[in-house]
Design an enzyme around this catalytic site. Structure first.
Site, mmCIF file in Angstrom:
data_model
loop_
_atom_site.group_PDB
_atom_site.id
_atom_site.type_symbol
_atom_site.label_atom_id
_atom_site.label_comp_id
_atom_site.label_asym_id
_atom_site.label_seq_id
_atom_site.Cartn_x
_atom_site.Cartn_y
_atom_site.Cartn_z
ATOM 1 N N LEU A 285 -39.023 -25.260 2.087
ATOM 2 C CA LEU A 285 -40.230 -26.011 2.461
ATOM 3 C C LEU A 285 -40.495 -27.141 1.473
ATOM 4 O O LEU A 285 -41.604 -27.666 1.403
ATOM 5 C CB LEU A 285 -41.444 -25.074 2.553
ATOM 6 C CG LEU A 285 -41.308 -23.909 3.544
ATOM 7 C CD1 LEU A 285 -42.552 -23.026 3.517
ATOM 8 C CD2 LEU A 285 -41.047 -24.417 4.963
ATOM 9 N N SER A 286 -39.487 -27.421 0.660
ATOM 10 C CA SER A 286 -39.546 -28.600 -0.179
ATOM 11 C C SER A 286 -40.573 -28.516 -1.308
ATOM 12 O O SER A 286 -41.245 -29.493 -1.638
ATOM 13 C CB SER A 286 -39.850 -29.796 0.726
ATOM 14 O OG SER A 286 -39.478 -30.952 0.122
ATOM 15 N N GLU B 91 -31.143 -31.017 10.677
ATOM 16 C CA GLU B 91 -30.880 -30.335 9.397
ATOM 17 C C GLU B 91 -29.520 -30.737 8.854
ATOM 18 O O GLU B 91 -28.528 -30.801 9.602
ATOM 19 C CB GLU B 91 -30.942 -28.823 9.628
ATOM 20 C CG GLU B 91 -31.599 -28.064 8.524
ATOM 21 C CD GLU B 91 -33.071 -28.419 8.343
ATOM 22 O OE1 GLU B 91 -33.359 -29.248 7.440
ATOM 23 O OE2 GLU B 91 -33.915 -27.877 9.055
ATOM 24 N N HIS B 92 -29.486 -31.027 7.570
ATOM 25 C CA HIS B 92 -28.276 -31.504 6.897
ATOM 26 C C HIS B 92 -27.793 -32.818 7.523
ATOM 27 O O HIS B 92 -26.597 -33.103 7.564
ATOM 28 C CB HIS B 92 -27.162 -30.438 6.919
ATOM 29 C CG HIS B 92 -27.497 -29.261 6.049
ATOM 30 N ND1 HIS B 92 -27.258 -29.240 4.688
ATOM 31 C CD2 HIS B 92 -28.099 -28.081 6.336
ATOM 32 C CE1 HIS B 92 -27.677 -28.087 4.189
ATOM 33 N NE2 HIS B 92 -28.207 -27.367 5.169
ATOM 34 N N ASP C 16 -29.911 -35.733 6.783
ATOM 35 C CA ASP C 16 -30.487 -36.835 5.983
ATOM 36 C C ASP C 16 -29.502 -37.425 4.992
ATOM 37 O O ASP C 16 -29.369 -38.646 4.882
ATOM 38 C CB ASP C 16 -31.816 -36.432 5.307
ATOM 39 C CG ASP C 16 -31.711 -35.310 4.290
ATOM 40 O OD1 ASP C 16 -30.653 -34.650 4.212
ATOM 41 O OD2 ASP C 16 -32.700 -35.085 3.562
ATOM 42 N N ASP D 243 -37.308 -35.250 2.167
ATOM 43 C CA ASP D 243 -38.464 -34.535 1.627
ATOM 44 C C ASP D 243 -39.508 -35.471 1.034
ATOM 45 O O ASP D 243 -40.707 -35.307 1.239
ATOM 46 C CB ASP D 243 -38.004 -33.531 0.570
ATOM 47 C CG ASP D 243 -36.975 -32.556 1.131
ATOM 48 O OD1 ASP D 243 -36.778 -32.558 2.362
ATOM 49 O OD2 ASP D 243 -36.365 -31.822 0.350
ATOM 50 N N SER E 202 -39.844 -28.270 -4.374
ATOM 51 C CA SER E 202 -39.368 -29.058 -5.519
ATOM 52 C C SER E 202 -39.725 -30.535 -5.350
ATOM 53 O O SER E 202 -40.225 -31.178 -6.283
ATOM 54 C CB SER E 202 -37.857 -28.902 -5.669
ATOM 55 O OG SER E 202 -37.203 -29.438 -4.538
HETATM 56 P P1 NG1 Z 1 -34.710 -27.810 1.222
HETATM 57 O O1 NG1 Z 1 -33.663 -26.846 0.946
HETATM 58 O O2 NG1 Z 1 -35.525 -27.464 2.362
HETATM 59 O O3 NG1 Z 1 -35.491 -28.192 0.029
HETATM 60 C C1 NG1 Z 1 -32.707 -29.629 1.400
HETATM 61 C C2 NG1 Z 1 -32.679 -31.080 0.940
HETATM 62 C C3 NG1 Z 1 -33.016 -32.041 2.089
HETATM 63 C C4 NG1 Z 1 -32.155 -31.740 3.302
HETATM 64 C C5 NG1 Z 1 -32.230 -30.241 3.639
HETATM 65 C C6 NG1 Z 1 -31.324 -29.848 4.771
HETATM 66 C C7 NG1 Z 1 -33.294 -31.554 -1.367
HETATM 67 C C8 NG1 Z 1 -34.376 -31.895 -2.319
HETATM 68 N N1 NG1 Z 1 -33.655 -31.321 -0.121
HETATM 69 O O4 NG1 Z 1 -34.010 -29.224 1.693
HETATM 70 O O5 NG1 Z 1 -32.830 -33.360 1.645
HETATM 71 O O6 NG1 Z 1 -30.831 -32.142 3.110
HETATM 72 O O7 NG1 Z 1 -31.867 -29.439 2.522
HETATM 73 O O8 NG1 Z 1 -31.653 -30.550 5.933
HETATM 74 O O9 NG1 Z 1 -32.149 -31.506 -1.755
#
Ligand code: NG1
Length: 409
Positions: free
Chosen positions: A131-132, A38-39, A41, A177, A134
């Protein structure tokens, strides 16, 4: 909030009603749950997500002009209309149109595309829950635009293009994502590495169950959480520069590391932390420590998965949560509570998933303990908070699913 997904016939009929003609195509793009990493990528370090059974679906029909006219089955999301061209002006900060304009803008910038579409979108991925949801929209829209404009791009390059296109929304996110939404595979997790993007699938042992449990608190990355997310990225960049300056000054490496991945190839986590402790102030040290230890946990977790060592994988998930809570400061009272309940209920491990600051946790159990863990979550979290209505939208098992697709109807 989650929207119940209609049948394909229902989506087609609703399209016909709104646009007076049937759709010609359907694109679909899954959400994802990140198991660990997590955090990492946006720091160019690996992640281990799975694509979910929950997805965004877009029924569409090419237009004869360059307009994109997009409705959502849910009236909470007002219809969007804009012309496909490079330099599309963004909508209000946080407006959902930016997730549609982003891929249009990026494709138009790279391929001089000109044709738009009429579209009707629906999604059953919980919104702002980590859960992505967006990126699933970005992916479904990107695929539709590529289809109507006959742009053919290889899967990984397309995922990279989509990740770049989401920067349009103001969130400086990483590439996880879009990569997993494009590259998911049934029954598998995916180790994703960056620069260049690579996806390696790993079969999940058959009796492992990943529970997704939503706190019910939204983590709006289009709102307040965006600043904090972007700030974390900046902090990680700053920490990296200070550490590299020191390792170069002290002659600890032969070549100057240009990113976290090359830095971690050149030095062990232990040595890196020793250097970091000498040069970083407390907050940057904590961010740095999370990033490098989390990246190491991803590789260890894959080994544990290969060995079908459920407790070993779970222990790494616990360590990931502790690091996200204490060093990266992105947990909340509710996330901590769900994690604790899952563990006390018998889970092998649990952690917040996604960016944090609200949203979901992911917990690992084997099949024999699954019911106990689910029961504990319902009785100790959802019932006391009166969140048990439509519970299957908040609490479900991840079913690792195939990646995005586009088909003619
Ligand atoms: P979430 O918050 O799950 O959509 C975001 C980032 C990922 C990654 C995670 C943390 C976007 C679109 N997604 O995901 O790339 O950095 O936080 O691991 O910004």
């Amino acid at each position: 909030m989650t929207r119940i997904q209609s049948s394909l016939e229902g989506l087609v009929a609703a399209f016909q009603e709104r646009f007076g003609a049937p759709p010609t195509h359907l694109s679909r793009a899954p959400g994802r749950v990140n198991l660990i990493g997590e955090h990492t990528d946006y720091n160019g370090l690996p992640v281990l997500p799975v694509a979910l059974q929950r997805e965004a679906r877009l029924a569409f029909r090419p237009r004869t002009d360059g307009m994109v006219v997009l409705h959502d089955v849910d009236d909470e999301f007002e219809p969007i209309e804009f012309e496909v061209a490079p330099g599309i002006p963004p909508g209000e900060p946080g407006h959902w149109s930016n997730y549609v304009k982003g891929p249009a803008n990026e494709l138009a910038r790279r391929y001089a595309i000109w044709q738009g579409f009429d579209g009707l979108l629906e999604s059953n991925i919980p919104v702002a829950a980590g859960l992505s949801s967006s990126s699933a929209i970005v992916t479904a829209v990107g695929l539709a635009l590529a289809e109507v404009n006959e742009v053919h791009v290889e899967e990984r390059s397309f995922a990279e293009l989509l990740a770049d296109s989401e920067q349009f929304t103001g969130t400086r996110g990483g590439g996880m994502d879009h990569a997993i939404s494009m590259g998911g595979r049934p029954s598998c997790a995916a180790k994703i590495t960056f620069g260049p993007l690579r996806i390696r699938h790993q079969q999940i042992p058959a009796d492992w169950c990943f529970i997704v449990a939503d706190t019910g608190r939204r983590a709006e990355k289009s709102g307040a959480v965006q600043n904090l997310y972007n700030m974390r990225r900046t902090e990680c960049e700053e920490a990296f520069s200070f550490v590299v300056e020191e390792v170069v000054r002290s002659n600890l490496v032969q070549m100057i590391p240009t990113d976290y991945a090359s830095l971690m190839r050149a030095m062990s986590v232990k040595d890196l932390l020793r250097v970091a402790e000498g040069v970083l102030k407390s907050n940057l040290l904590r961010r740095f420590r999370h990033v490098v230890t989390e990246a190491a946990r991803v590789d260890e977790a894959i080994d544990r998965m290969r060995a079908a060592d459920v407790m070993g994988f779970g222990t790494l998930m616990d360590a990931s949560h502790a690091s996200l809570r204490s060093d990266f400061l992105v947990s909340t009272v509710e996330l901590d509570e769900l994690v604790a309940i899952a563990r006390e209920g018998g889970a092998a491990g649990a952690r917040l998933t996604g960016a944090g600051l609200g949203g979901c946790i992911v917990a690992l159990t084997d099949r024999s303990t699954l019911d106990l863990v689910l029961e504990a979550l319902v009785e100790q979290y959802y019932l006391p908070r009166r969140l048990a209505m439509r519970l299957d939208e908040r609490l479900f098992l991840a079913a690792p699913s195939p990646g995005a697709s586009v088909e003619a109807l």
